[in-house]
Scaffold this active site. Structure first.
Site, short mmCIF file in Angstrom:
data_model
loop_
_atom_site.label_atom_id
_atom_site.label_comp_id
_atom_site.label_asym_id
_atom_site.label_seq_id
_atom_site.Cartn_x
_atom_site.Cartn_y
_atom_site.Cartn_z
N SER A 9 -1.31 3.85 18.07
CA SER A 9 -0.06 3.61 17.33
C SER A 9 1.10 4.16 18.14
O SER A 9 1.20 5.37 18.36
CB SER A 9 -0.10 4.32 15.98
OG SER A 9 1.21 4.41 15.47
N HIS A 34 -0.85 -0.83 18.32
CA HIS A 34 -0.54 -0.85 16.89
C HIS A 34 0.95 -0.53 16.76
O HIS A 34 1.41 0.55 17.16
CB HIS A 34 -1.40 0.18 16.17
CG HIS A 34 -1.21 0.23 14.70
ND1 HIS A 34 -1.85 -0.62 13.84
CD2 HIS A 34 -0.45 1.05 13.92
CE1 HIS A 34 -1.50 -0.35 12.59
NE2 HIS A 34 -0.65 0.67 12.61
N ASP A 36 4.04 0.00 14.39
CA ASP A 36 4.39 0.33 13.01
C ASP A 36 5.83 -0.04 12.70
O ASP A 36 6.76 0.52 13.28
CB ASP A 36 4.18 1.83 12.77
CG ASP A 36 2.71 2.19 12.66
OD1 ASP A 36 2.02 1.58 11.83
OD2 ASP A 36 2.25 3.08 13.41
N MET A 38 8.64 -0.05 9.84
CA MET A 38 8.98 0.58 8.55
C MET A 38 10.45 0.28 8.24
O MET A 38 11.30 0.39 9.11
CB MET A 38 8.80 2.10 8.64
CG MET A 38 7.42 2.52 9.11
SD MET A 38 7.26 4.32 9.05
CE MET A 38 5.67 4.54 9.87
N HIS A 75 1.99 -3.66 12.08
CA HIS A 75 1.70 -3.13 10.74
C HIS A 75 3.02 -3.08 9.99
O HIS A 75 3.85 -2.20 10.22
CB HIS A 75 1.06 -1.74 10.89
CG HIS A 75 0.77 -1.06 9.60
ND1 HIS A 75 0.46 0.28 9.51
CD2 HIS A 75 0.74 -1.53 8.33
CE1 HIS A 75 0.26 0.60 8.24
NE2 HIS A 75 0.43 -0.48 7.50
N MET A 77 5.18 -2.30 7.24
CA MET A 77 5.39 -1.46 6.06
C MET A 77 6.79 -1.77 5.53
O MET A 77 7.73 -0.96 5.63
CB MET A 77 5.21 0.02 6.44
CG MET A 77 3.74 0.37 6.70
SD MET A 77 3.53 1.94 7.56
CE MET A 77 3.70 1.38 9.26
N MET A 167 -5.74 2.02 4.74
CA MET A 167 -4.94 3.20 5.11
C MET A 167 -5.72 4.47 4.77
O MET A 167 -6.23 4.62 3.65
CB MET A 167 -3.61 3.21 4.35
CG MET A 167 -2.60 2.14 4.78
SD MET A 167 -2.21 2.16 6.55
CE MET A 167 -1.49 3.81 6.74
N ASP A 201 -6.38 3.46 9.64
CA ASP A 201 -5.11 3.92 10.19
C ASP A 201 -4.67 5.18 9.46
O ASP A 201 -4.46 5.15 8.24
CB ASP A 201 -4.08 2.79 10.02
CG ASP A 201 -2.70 3.14 10.54
OD1 ASP A 201 -2.55 4.15 11.26
OD2 ASP A 201 -1.75 2.38 10.22
C1 DX5 Z 1 1.50 5.70 9.29
C2 DX5 Z 1 1.27 4.66 10.35
C3 DX5 Z 1 0.25 5.04 11.33
C4 DX5 Z 1 0.56 6.29 12.12
C5 DX5 Z 1 -0.73 6.97 12.40
O1 DX5 Z 1 2.24 5.16 8.28
O2 DX5 Z 1 0.83 3.45 9.75
O3 DX5 Z 1 -0.04 3.94 12.21
O4 DX5 Z 1 1.22 6.05 13.32
O5 DX5 Z 1 -0.48 8.17 13.04
P1 DX5 Z 1 -1.60 9.27 13.23
O6 DX5 Z 1 -2.71 8.65 14.03
O7 DX5 Z 1 -0.90 10.35 13.94
O8 DX5 Z 1 -2.06 9.63 11.85
ZN ZN Z 2 0.09 1.87 11.07
#
Ligand code: DX5
Ligand code: ZN
Length: 245
Positions: A9, A34, A36, A38, A75, A77, A167, A201
């Site tokens: 990620s 990956h 992310d 948001m 991903h 969000m 998740m 994840d």
């Molecule tokens: C959290 C993200 C993850 C995050 C995971 O909302 O979806 O992808 O980056 O980070 P770690 O591996 O540090 O938990």
């Molecule tokens: Zn993620």
């Protein structure tokens, strides 16, 4: 069972030098990235949008086949997943993974901003496939796995997801503690679907990977564990080994 896929990620990468961080991670043995996304509404944090994905795409070669090396696993969000599919596909996203919880919103796909009350997970998957990319569906810890059966078992191939994301933390931030309480969802999915790509994840590390691998996850996201390591290639190798053994 499908092959092990390690997807660091980039949330934990250096955002000031993101292109290089991405190409380095692939060179260190990662399969996918990956990514992310948001929006500050679906989760209480913000990252970046499609223009940044376009820029990092130029640092990482496109995969030569579906699920191949260099796959951008986005991903999403965000509260309006349907609204952004086209932009992310254009930017170089290969797999658009939306949240089940957001897929019933009256998301606007029209430029007029008019609501589209017909948005549902199945229709969204079909829409994503229509744009030529893979579709994933994610669930938060508070969402039971049972909501997925009907979607995965859909007789219409176009409307079935290519991947399910369970998740293992509350979405929003990197570096949180792994929630082993979510693993029964993975086991239940794996028992029914030996060929399904099941992604986990949140909180994955050398320490927590054995449990996730045992439950049957094959797509492993790790942010802080990879980007915080002095030797990321070693962490990637350990994660892979745990899934393959
Ligand atoms: C959290 C993200 C993850 C995050 C995971 O909302 O979806 O992808 O980056 O980070 P770690 O591996 O540090 O938990
Ligand atoms: Zn993620």
């Amino acid at each position: 069972t499908p092959p092990a896929i390690i997807a660091p990620s980039i949330l934990s990468a250096d955002f000031g030098a993101l292109g290089k961080a991405c190409s380095d991670t692939i060179a260190q043995g990662a399969d996918w990235l990956h990514v992310d996304i948001m929006d500050g509404h679906f989760v209480p944090n913000m990252t970046f949008g499609a223009p940044v994905v376009t820029k990092i795409r130029s640092h990482v070669a496109r995969p030569i086949s579906a699920y191949g090396k260099g796959t951008f696993d986005c991903h999403m969000m965000i509260t309006e997943p349907k609204r952004w599919v086209r932009d992310f596909q254009n930017a170089g996203c290969d797999l658009y993974c939306f949240h089940y919880e957001a897929a019933f919103s009256t998301a606007a796909d029209s430029p007029s901003g008019k609501s589209d009350s017909k948005t549902s997970p199945k229709e969204l998957i079909k829409y994503i496939h229509g744009l030529g990319i893979q579709a994933g569906i994610a669930i938060k810890p508070s969402t039971p796995v049972d909501v997925l059966w009907d979607i995965i078992e859909n007789p219409v191939e176009d409307e079935r997801p290519d991947m399910v994301l369970i998740m293992t933390v509350e979405p929003g931030f990197g570096g949180q503690s792994f929630m082993a309480s979510e693993l029964p969802k993975v086991s239940a999915l794996r028992a029914k679907y030996p060929e399904l790509h099941i992604e986990v994840d949140g909180g994955l590390s050398e320490k927590t990977i054995p449990q996730a691998a045992d439950a049957g996850a094959n797509v492993i996201v790790a942010g802080s564990a990879v980007f915080g390591a002095s030797d990321p290639s070693q962490v990637i190798a350990v994660l892979r080994e745990a899934v393959e053994s």
